[in-house]
Every structure is written in structure tokens, then in C-alpha cells.
Design an enzyme around this catalytic site. Structure first.
Site, short mmCIF file in Angstrom:
data_model
loop_
_atom_site.label_atom_id
_atom_site.label_comp_id
_atom_site.label_asym_id
_atom_site.label_seq_id
_atom_site.Cartn_x
_atom_site.Cartn_y
_atom_site.Cartn_z
N ASP A 108 94.84 49.92 34.16
CA ASP A 108 96.01 50.28 34.97
C ASP A 108 97.15 49.29 34.75
OD1 ASP A 108 94.45 52.33 36.12
OD2 ASP A 108 93.77 51.01 37.73
N HIS A 112 94.88 54.74 44.39
CA HIS A 112 95.68 55.54 43.46
C HIS A 112 96.11 56.85 44.12
CE1 HIS A 112 94.98 53.14 39.88
NE2 HIS A 112 93.66 53.32 39.91
N HIS A 163 89.53 51.51 45.42
CA HIS A 163 90.40 51.52 44.25
C HIS A 163 90.93 52.93 43.95
CE1 HIS A 163 91.68 49.85 40.27
NE2 HIS A 163 91.58 51.12 39.93
N GLU A 164 90.02 53.88 43.82
CA GLU A 164 90.44 55.25 43.50
C GLU A 164 91.24 55.87 44.65
OE1 GLU A 164 90.34 56.22 40.50
OE2 GLU A 164 88.98 54.64 39.84
#
Length: 187
Positions: free
Chosen positions: A79, A6, A2-3
Site C-alpha cells: 500500500d 481501506h 487493516h482491510e
């Protein structure tokens, strides 16, 4: 993943604040990790393209989850809310939807008023226009998700390597991110 999603989307797009640090160490309630971007200059105005890129970065985490795990989780709730707010502002406040024209459909509610939330929900459009606004917002958010998914799909090997590195180190700073960036051509 996930990170890293980004971070990689941010690193691939032009005119996006650079990624300073990413971590999978939980901080606070509900935050299982974070991606920190630092602006290089003060900005008071943003173009449509810059707002679209900002939404793509916000949806990069969700896109990575979808790409890697073939399912979605609740981890992207904040988000999604931020990306939706940007898209709604683009359509209702900044006149950035061609079909709806150069019209303001929602004025910014003053934050100092106690009842500001109720005032912002007050309806100032017809049902037909409200449906067009909702569709325009959905279209913008979906396009940002598709852009993020496309970038991550194109650079899946970098996503995998970066996620493995993040898992082993828990935090990546600018030098580690710069090493990943050399393998990631700007979109």
C-alpha cells in the site's frame, strides 16, 4: 482492522471506486486479506483530488492499525509503495505541485525496453530539485495518511463493528458493506 480501514475510507470519500468485497482470508504469497473495489465507469483522466483520495484509501489499512493498535506493521508495504508511486507521479509527471510548477521532471519509461528500470532511475534534476520533489512526495503521502486517520478516528465505532463482523464472517460482500455504509456519512 487493516482491510476494514481501506473499506471505510473508500466508503467515506467521494469519487472513489465502490468497495465490492473485503476478506481476511489469505490469498497468495504475502496477502493476508484484500479489499476489492470495482470502478463504475472507465476513466482515462484523474483529478488531483481523486488521486489524493486514492492514496487515502491505500493508506486506510495502515491508518487503522495505527489508530487501533498504536503501532505500525509491515502489512502495509505494498500500500505504501502504491501511494508513494501515485504521489511521485503527481509531482514529477503531472505537474501537480505548486512549488515545483507545471513541469515534467520524470518521463514515463517504456515498459517494453529491457533496461526500462535503469532508464527511469536516470537523474534529470539537480540535487536541490530532487530534494523538493522528495519533500513534496512526503507531504502528499502524509496528508493522505492524515486524512485516512481522521476519517477512521471520526468513525471509530463503525471501524470496530465492521472489524468484528469481518472477523466473524471472514468476508463481507456488498450487502454487508451497504449496512455499514448507512452509518457512515460521506466526507
Amino acid at each position: 482492522f487493516h482491510e476494514m480501514g481501506h473499506a471505510l475510507v473508500a466508503m467515506a470519500l467521494p469519487d472513489v471506486d465502490p468497495v465490492h468485497k473485503i476478506s481476511i482470508i489469505p490469498r497468495g504469497i504475502g496477502a493476508l486479506g484484500y479489499t476489492i473495489q470495482r470502478p463504475t465507469e472507465d476513466r482515462f483522466l484523474m483529478t488531483r483530488e481523486e488521486l489524493e483520495h486514492k492514496m487515502a484509501v491505500l493508506l486506510g489499512g495502515r491508518a487503522a492499525e495505527h489508530l487501533v493498535f498504536e503501532h505500525l506493521s509491515t502489512g502495509a508495504a505494498d500500500d505504501l509503495a502504491k501511494a508513494t508511486d501515485i504521489a511521485r507521479s503527481m509531482v514529477t509527471r503531472y505537474g501537480m505541485d505548486e512549488a515545483l510548477g507545471h513541469v515534467v521532471y520524470q518521463e514515463e519509461a517504456p515498459v517494453f525496453l529491457e533496461n526500462a528500470a535503469a532508464a527511469s532511475r536516470r537523474r534529470e534534476t539537480s540535487n536541490e530539485t530532487a530534494e523538493k520533489i522528495d519533500q513534496a512526495v512526503r507531504t502528499l503521502v502524509q496528508a493522505a495518511f492524515d486524512q485516512a486517520t481522521g476519517i477512521l478516528g471520526q468513525h471509530r465505532d463503525t471501524l470496530e463493528r465492521g472489524a468484528a463482523l469481518l472477523l466473524s464472517q471472514e468476508t463481507l460482500n456488498e450487502p454487508e458493506l451497504a449496512a455499514l455504509r448507512t452509518r457512515l456519512p460521506v466526507a
